[in-house]
Design an enzyme around this catalytic site. Structure first.
Site, PDB file in Angstrom:
ATOM      1  N   HIS A  36       0.806  -1.214   0.000  1.00 16.06           N
ATOM      2  CA  HIS A  36       0.000   0.000   0.000  1.00 16.06           C
ATOM      3  C   HIS A  36       0.845   1.273   0.000  1.00 16.06           C
ATOM      4  CE1 HIS A  36      -2.522   3.138   1.849  1.00 16.06           C
ATOM      5  NE2 HIS A  36      -3.554   2.487   1.359  1.00 16.06           N
ATOM      6  N   ASP A  37       0.790   2.017  -1.119  1.00 20.21           N
ATOM      7  CA  ASP A  37       1.344   3.379  -1.210  1.00 20.21           C
ATOM      8  C   ASP A  37       2.815   3.506  -0.830  1.00 20.21           C
ATOM      9  OD1 ASP A  37      -1.231   3.947  -1.899  1.00 20.21           O
ATOM     10  OD2 ASP A  37      -1.592   5.411  -0.327  1.00 20.21           O
ATOM     11  N   LYS A 123      -4.668   4.809  -7.046  1.00 17.67           N
ATOM     12  CA  LYS A 123      -5.456   4.943  -5.822  1.00 17.67           C
ATOM     13  C   LYS A 123      -5.833   6.405  -5.600  1.00 17.67           C
ATOM     14  CE  LYS A 123      -5.055   3.773  -0.902  1.00 17.67           C
ATOM     15  NZ  LYS A 123      -4.650   5.072  -0.334  1.00 17.67           N
TER      16      LYS A 123
END
Length: 331
Positions: A36-37, A123
């Site tokens: 995630h990110d 995202k």
């Protein structure tokens, strides 16, 4: 309004983790790994040479390698460098323009560059499920477990875990492969997942659950805890020999090439190999952390620390090992 400067803090240890209300276990046939990110922009707020980033990167890489080798889908999220005001929406009020001010830092960090078979999703909001194909992809793949690692723990990682739960997907929140603005916020995210929507577990437990299995569906004996530095094998070898053998193996060098007084970095031991050793030794019952070993310089110093952390049965062997190191250093 912008992301605050993030101070160094220690990763939560296994013995500090809350007990999860459910006993779900990651299954290689059901799981998807979400990274995630992990973009240069977001990681830029940390000290890259200190905790928690050192462990974050090493543990996430271990998980990615295990999943890639086991055929488990790996999904990355990354925020785009170009966003209109409409696309950014309310995030603009809370965080300002964010990444759009530093478009040159959009890339995922080099240590975790996606592979050719990995999926990268654009995202737009906290949760990785919002305005992305993640839910459709998981249903298409027939997967109903999501292993979450990345940043930031109490924002996007937590929201993603919650939304996974609300879509009947079992979330696994990897406690030492996530990082946050502070230790307190990191702990809050871990506690919330453990009590309200999933399982909070360390990298070692996730790796053990995702280990290759034999025909009976049982992980090989040495998948998570190799016999070296595990239980004594008939008392024929002292623990010091096991330490040297384990390090020699991961460096692909003969034991004779190692010196207890030589700096471990000079031996070619990088952070990824060190984290691999730590995970193996923790799986074998040793209470030792990446940071503790990283602060020491030689194998002799490692042994002085490890000899105080090993199971009780071979304590006499430990004393012999320490004496051997001391004699060699004195000589």
């Amino acid at each position: 309004m912008a992301i605050p400067s993030i101070q160094t803090y220690s990763m939560p240890r296994v013995d500090e983790l809350p007990e999860s209300r459910v006993s779900w276990r990651p299954d290689p046939r059901r799981a998807v790994l979400l990274i995630h990110d992990m973009q240069e922009y977001f990681l830029g707020y940390y000290d890259a040479k200190a905790s928690p980033v050192v462990e974050l990167l090493a543990n996430t890489r271990l998980l990615r390698e295990r999943c890639a080798a086991s055929g488990i889908p790996v999904v990355y999220t990354k925020q785009p460098a170009e966003q209109t005001r409409a696309q950014r929406g309310l995030l603009l009020d809370l965080w300002g323009p964010g990444l759009t001010q530093q478009p040159d830092k959009e890339a995922i960090v080099g240590e975790l560059s996606p592979g050719g078979t990995d999926t990268v999703l654009t995202k737009w909001r906290y949760s990785a499920f919002q305005r992305t194909e993640l839910l459709d992809l998981m249903r298409r793949w027939g997967r109903d477990q999501l292993i979450v690692c990345g940043i930031y723990a109490h924002i996007g990682c937590l929201m993603t875990a919650c939304e996974a739960f609300m879509n009947d997907i079992q979330p696994f929140f990897v406690t030492d492969a996530t990082a946050d603005f502070s230790r307190a916020q990191h702990e809050m995210a871990i506690a919330y997942v453990a009590q309200r929507c999933g399982v909070a577990l360390p990298t070692s437990a996730a790796l053990a659950a995702l280990s290759p299995r034999d025909d009976a569906g049982i992980p090989p004996r040495d998948a998570a805890a190799p016999a070296s530095l595990g239980r004594a094998q008939g008392g024929r070898a002292i623990w010091l020999d096991r330490l040297r053998g384990e390090v020699a193996e991961i460096l692909d060098q003969p034991v004779s090439a190692l010196s207890d007084r030589e700096h471990v970095l000079d031996l070619g031991l990088d952070s990824i190999r060190l984290m691999t050793l730590v995970e193996r030794w923790r799986g074998a019952g040793l209470d030792v952390t990446f940071v503790e070993l990283g602060e020491l310089q030689t194998l002799g110093q490692w042994w002085e620390l490890l000899s105080t952390r090993l199971p009780r049965e071979p304590r006499q062997a430990h004393r012999q090992g320490v004496e051997a190191v001391s004699q060699e250093a004195a000589g």
